[in-house]
Enzyme design. Structure first.
Site, PDB file in Angstrom:
ATOM      1  N   LYS A 126      18.093 -55.632  76.831  1.00 13.76           N
ATOM      2  CA  LYS A 126      18.934 -54.445  76.802  1.00 13.76           C
ATOM      3  C   LYS A 126      19.715 -54.373  78.116  1.00 13.76           C
ATOM      4  O   LYS A 126      19.169 -54.687  79.175  1.00 13.76           O
ATOM      5  CB  LYS A 126      17.994 -53.236  76.674  1.00 13.76           C
ATOM      6  CG  LYS A 126      18.645 -51.941  76.310  1.00 13.76           C
ATOM      7  CD  LYS A 126      17.563 -50.901  76.023  1.00 13.76           C
ATOM      8  CE  LYS A 126      18.015 -49.570  76.569  1.00 13.76           C
ATOM      9  NZ  LYS A 126      17.001 -48.543  76.590  1.00 13.76           N
ATOM     10  N   LYS A 132       4.716 -45.344  79.307  1.00 15.23           N
ATOM     11  CA  LYS A 132       4.763 -45.185  80.769  1.00 15.23           C
ATOM     12  C   LYS A 132       3.464 -45.661  81.420  1.00 15.23           C
ATOM     13  O   LYS A 132       3.488 -46.277  82.483  1.00 15.23           O
ATOM     14  CB  LYS A 132       5.028 -43.723  81.136  1.00 15.23           C
ATOM     15  CG  LYS A 132       6.485 -43.342  81.029  1.00 15.23           C
ATOM     16  CD  LYS A 132       7.314 -44.046  82.096  1.00 15.23           C
ATOM     17  CE  LYS A 132       8.803 -43.817  81.849  1.00 15.23           C
ATOM     18  NZ  LYS A 132       9.645 -44.627  82.734  1.00 15.23           N
ATOM     19  N   LYS A 137      20.220 -51.762  84.612  1.00 12.57           N
ATOM     20  CA  LYS A 137      20.555 -52.106  85.984  1.00 12.57           C
ATOM     21  C   LYS A 137      19.361 -52.728  86.714  1.00 12.57           C
ATOM     22  O   LYS A 137      19.513 -53.357  87.724  1.00 12.57           O
ATOM     23  CB  LYS A 137      21.137 -50.907  86.695  1.00 12.57           C
ATOM     24  CG  LYS A 137      20.156 -49.960  87.330  1.00 12.57           C
ATOM     25  CD  LYS A 137      20.871 -48.800  87.990  1.00 12.57           C
ATOM     26  CE  LYS A 137      20.876 -48.880  89.489  1.00 12.57           C
ATOM     27  NZ  LYS A 137      22.186 -49.062  90.046  1.00 12.57           N
TER      28      LYS A 137
END
Ligand code: TRP
Length: 329
Positions: free
Chosen positions: A193, A113, A196
């Protein structure tokens, strides 16, 4: 008699795609048969990454609509929004006091992250796994279905339980990790992968119209080494073949398709046409149920309100036990 309680959470990401379905939702639906299930839209977790929070409401609604359409049964299963049961933030605070900071900063998920959003390394991001542990522990879940990417968080949750119980007594339940067998679902580009966030046409959404499905499938990448129909194909590296096998449920037939592809008697265009037709059919019941729910958006919010009310009963009880164990006056 059910085997126990399952808890799982997902960040609100709007309309769900085939990757979400085969990676999580299908499993959520199946687990309802053997467990009492609690499924949560983790909107607070989403805040650790989302800067523009304006789509949260829509993302929550669209995702829950997809869950319901896929077969999550709100009469059996508790479906709710994380922030509607604020007890989770209280447990999060208490768990935070027994969590060594080093455990959090060493987690590979935290490091990822930091790399992904270097300009937004907020305090919530460090606490993300503690909040996730609070989700699971508040509902005393026996089992938590997760993808492999969440395995470190589950292991962390189990460690928190051991540490907390060692200090305050046996009050929290150590959950079992149920690794979801998720086939790797690539996007229609056949490389990244399915997600969206990439350009829109890289994923097939469960709610896509038959026309959209056909258009997207016909534009999808197949075996990159195969230029002409007369070239022998390689189904093992063809994303369309992988997707087709997931929805086909007939291994013998897929073996035949693989042979035809290798033997160059079945071309990519022809195969895509076949797959598109079957995918449209596979998703038809889903589109039908979704359309029914979508006629009454208020019903979806009522389901979430009812889910939160049921969740709060369990949550307040656990929180009382925990506070007593911690000897809060
Ligand atoms: N961190 C999970 C994810 O990104 C979402 C999540 C939050 C979750 N709380 C949870 C998953 C509790 C399982 C159980 O996918």
């Amino acid at each position: 008699m059910k085997k126990g309680r399952v808890f799982s959470g997902a960040r609100p990401t709007g309309r769900q795609h085939l990757g979400n379905y085969f990676g999580a939702i299908r499993n959520y639906v199946a687990l309802q048969e053997e467990y009492d299930c609690v499924y949560c839209v983790v909107d607070l977790h989403a805040l650790t990454s989302l800067v523009d929070t304006s789509p949260l409401r829509e993302y929550t609604y669209e995702m829950v609509l997809d869950w319901l359409a896929a077969g999550i049964d709100p009469t059996r299963t508790i479906v709710f929004v994380q922030s509607h049961v604020p007890q989770v933030t209280e447990l999060y605070t208490l768990l935070g006091m027994t969590t060594p900071l080093g455990w959090l900063t060493r987690l590979p998920t935290f490091k990822d992250k930091v790399r992904e959003q270097p300009d937004n390394v907020n305090y919530g991001l460090v606490g993300y796994p503690v909040l996730m542990a609070a989700d699971i522990l508040l509902y005393k879940a026996d089992a938590v279905p997760v993808g492999i990417d969440q395995a470190p968080h589950l292991e962390f949750t189990r460690e928190i339980v051991r540490r907390f119980n060692a200090r305050y007594g046996e009050v929290l339940v150590e959950p079992q990790m149920v690794l979801t067998e998720a086939p790797k679902i690539l996007g229609l580009d056949g490389v990244s992968k399915m997600s969206k966030s990439l350009e829109k046409d890289n994923s097939i959404e469960l709610a896509d119209s038959p026309e959209d499905i056909t258009r997207k499938v016909m534009g999808a990448v197949t075996d990159p080494a195969r230029l002409y129909k007369k070239d022998p194909g390689h189904p093992e590296v063809c994303n369309i073949f992988t997707l087709h096998r997931l929805i086909a449920g007939d291994e013998a037939r897929m073996d035949q398709i693989a042979r035809d592809c290798r033997g160059a008697t079945l071309g990519c265009v022809e195969h895509k046409r076949m797959f598109a037709r079957e995918l449209i059919e596979f998703l038809a019941p889903f589109r039908e149920i979704r359309a029914k729910y979508a006629e009454h958006p208020d019903d979806v919010w009522d389901i979430l309100r009812d889910g939160a009310a049921r969740a709060r009963v369990i949550a307040s009880q656990t929180l009382d036990e925990v506070k007593r164990a911690v000897r809060l006056p």
